[in-house]
Design a protein around this motif. Structure first.
Motif, PDB file in Angstrom:
ATOM      1  N   UNK A   1     -15.840   8.039   7.349  1.00 32.58           N
ATOM      2  CA  UNK A   1     -15.636   6.768   6.940  1.00 32.58           C
ATOM      3  C   UNK A   1     -14.056   6.360   6.974  1.00 32.58           C
ATOM      4  N   UNK A   2     -13.913   5.358   7.537  1.00 29.99           N
ATOM      5  CA  UNK A   2     -12.698   4.453   7.807  1.00 29.99           C
ATOM      6  C   UNK A   2     -12.938   3.324   6.701  1.00 29.99           C
ATOM      7  N   UNK A   3     -11.732   3.051   5.814  1.00 31.73           N
ATOM      8  CA  UNK A   3     -11.768   1.946   5.022  1.00 31.73           C
ATOM      9  C   UNK A   3     -10.428   1.239   4.927  1.00 31.73           C
ATOM     10  N   UNK A   4     -10.632  -0.062   4.368  1.00 29.05           N
ATOM     11  CA  UNK A   4      -9.280  -0.636   4.206  1.00 29.05           C
ATOM     12  C   UNK A   4      -9.614  -1.132   2.647  1.00 29.05           C
ATOM     13  N   UNK A   5      -8.452  -1.040   1.981  1.00 27.32           N
ATOM     14  CA  UNK A   5      -8.378  -1.926   0.610  1.00 27.32           C
ATOM     15  C   UNK A   5      -7.519  -2.919   0.370  1.00 27.32           C
ATOM     16  N   UNK A   6      -7.747  -3.788  -0.365  1.00 23.26           N
ATOM     17  CA  UNK A   6      -7.023  -4.951  -0.632  1.00 23.26           C
ATOM     18  C   UNK A   6      -7.006  -5.294  -2.009  1.00 23.26           C
ATOM     19  N   UNK A   7      -5.908  -5.239  -2.790  1.00 22.12           N
ATOM     20  CA  UNK A   7      -5.936  -5.872  -4.010  1.00 22.12           C
ATOM     21  C   UNK A   7      -5.999  -7.269  -4.134  1.00 22.12           C
ATOM     22  N   UNK A   8      -6.912  -7.684  -4.895  1.00 19.60           N
ATOM     23  CA  UNK A   8      -6.998  -9.189  -4.977  1.00 19.60           C
ATOM     24  C   UNK A   8      -6.409  -9.738  -6.390  1.00 19.60           C
ATOM     25  N   UNK A   9      -6.492  -9.000  -7.503  1.00 12.63           N
ATOM     26  CA  UNK A   9      -6.187  -9.354  -8.732  1.00 12.63           C
ATOM     27  C   UNK A   9      -5.826  -8.117  -9.599  1.00 12.63           C
ATOM     28  N   UNK A  10      -4.856  -8.213 -10.495  1.00 13.77           N
ATOM     29  CA  UNK A  10      -4.529  -7.116 -11.535  1.00 13.77           C
ATOM     30  C   UNK A  10      -3.446  -6.389 -10.880  1.00 13.77           C
ATOM     31  N   UNK A  11      -3.136  -5.154 -11.452  1.00 15.11           N
ATOM     32  CA  UNK A  11      -2.104  -4.388 -10.863  1.00 15.11           C
ATOM     33  C   UNK A  11      -2.818  -2.770 -10.576  1.00 15.11           C
ATOM     34  N   UNK A  12      -2.552  -2.169  -9.701  1.00 12.78           N
ATOM     35  CA  UNK A  12      -3.104  -0.859  -9.342  1.00 12.78           C
ATOM     36  C   UNK A  12      -2.200  -0.066  -8.448  1.00 12.78           C
ATOM     37  N   UNK A  13      -2.502   1.156  -8.444  1.00 11.94           N
ATOM     38  CA  UNK A  13      -1.666   2.192  -7.562  1.00 11.94           C
ATOM     39  C   UNK A  13      -2.553   2.684  -6.680  1.00 11.94           C
ATOM     40  N   UNK A  14      -2.163   3.061  -5.438  1.00 13.81           N
ATOM     41  CA  UNK A  14      -3.105   3.850  -4.709  1.00 13.81           C
ATOM     42  C   UNK A  14      -2.074   5.339  -4.395  1.00 13.81           C
ATOM     43  N   UNK A  15      -2.766   6.411  -4.737  1.00 11.52           N
ATOM     44  CA  UNK A  15      -2.395   7.790  -4.341  1.00 11.52           C
ATOM     45  C   UNK A  15      -2.806   7.935  -3.303  1.00 11.52           C
ATOM     46  N   UNK A  16      -1.861   8.485  -2.101  1.00 12.35           N
ATOM     47  CA  UNK A  16      -2.570   8.640  -0.817  1.00 12.35           C
ATOM     48  C   UNK A  16      -1.709   9.569  -0.055  1.00 12.35           C
ATOM     49  N   UNK A  17      -2.399  10.332   0.788  1.00  6.28           N
ATOM     50  CA  UNK A  17      -1.673  11.443   1.713  1.00  6.28           C
ATOM     51  C   UNK A  17      -1.245  10.891   2.593  1.00  6.28           C
ATOM     52  N   UNK A  18       0.249  11.396   2.788  1.00  4.31           N
ATOM     53  CA  UNK A  18       1.103  10.703   4.012  1.00  4.31           C
ATOM     54  C   UNK A  18       0.760  11.651   5.093  1.00  4.31           C
ATOM     55  N   UNK A  19       1.363  11.298   6.257  1.00  7.88           N
ATOM     56  CA  UNK A  19       1.304  12.290   7.534  1.00  7.88           C
ATOM     57  C   UNK A  19       1.804  13.532   7.625  1.00  7.88           C
ATOM     58  N   UNK A  20       2.665  13.885   6.317  1.00  6.27           N
ATOM     59  CA  UNK A  20       3.189  15.184   6.263  1.00  6.27           C
ATOM     60  C   UNK A  20       2.123  15.943   5.298  1.00  6.27           C
ATOM     61  N   UNK A  21       1.113  15.531   4.560  1.00  9.34           N
ATOM     62  CA  UNK A  21       0.301  16.109   3.713  1.00  9.34           C
ATOM     63  C   UNK A  21       0.489  15.978   2.285  1.00  9.34           C
ATOM     64  N   UNK A  22       1.651  15.381   2.077  1.00  8.81           N
ATOM     65  CA  UNK A  22       2.167  15.066   0.636  1.00  8.81           C
ATOM     66  C   UNK A  22       1.578  13.751   0.087  1.00  8.81           C
ATOM     67  N   UNK A  23       1.160  13.995  -1.252  1.00  7.64           N
ATOM     68  CA  UNK A  23       0.791  12.597  -1.858  1.00  7.64           C
ATOM     69  C   UNK A  23       1.671  11.797  -2.335  1.00  7.64           C
ATOM     70  N   UNK A  24       1.561  10.454  -1.920  1.00  4.89           N
ATOM     71  CA  UNK A  24       2.482   9.482  -2.381  1.00  4.89           C
ATOM     72  C   UNK A  24       1.773   8.276  -3.234  1.00  4.89           C
TER      73      UNK A  24
END
Length: 122
Positions: free
Chosen positions: A37-60
């Protein structure tokens, strides 16, 4: 209804899926990855954080900016965390394969195609 809020599936075709996610303040989705699954998310309202793996494998931890797209590729670990009640639009390839839940506050199992069919009463 989901334990973290709710989701509305507003488009489902053989080529793409569209969802609206409402995540209640202080709640978070599973730390997960998808094998197909390939997905794209877009915040419309409120405040949120995305915890995501970067290219080196570290979580950002990324503070989501309203109306900006965040694309997540297969096998990339990620989770959304709501700071306030947050509404997020997600567009993706169809729900195929498995969603592997690495951490889940609600102790839910991995989501397979069989589980999805059962949840929809099919």
């Amino acid at each position: 209804d989901k334990p973290w809020g709710w989701e509305v599936l507003w488009a489902e075709t053989p080529w793409y899926v569209g969802k609206l996610l409402h995540v209640r303040a202080g709640q978070r989705l599973s730390l997960q990855y998808h094998d197909d699954k390939l997905e794209t998310q877009c915040l419309i309202d409120g405040q949120a954080k995305l915890i995501i793996e970067d290219a080196s494998g570290a979580m950002q931890e990324v503070t989501m900016v309203p109306q900006r797209g965040y694309t997540i590729v297969p096998f990339q670990r990620h989770r959304v965390m709501a700071v306030t009640d947050a509404d997020i639009v997600e567009v993706s390839t169809p729900e195929r394969g498995t969603t592997f839940r690495l951490e889940d506050d609600y102790t839910r199992p991995d989501e397979t195609e069989t589980v999805r069919r059962e949840d929809r009463g099919q």
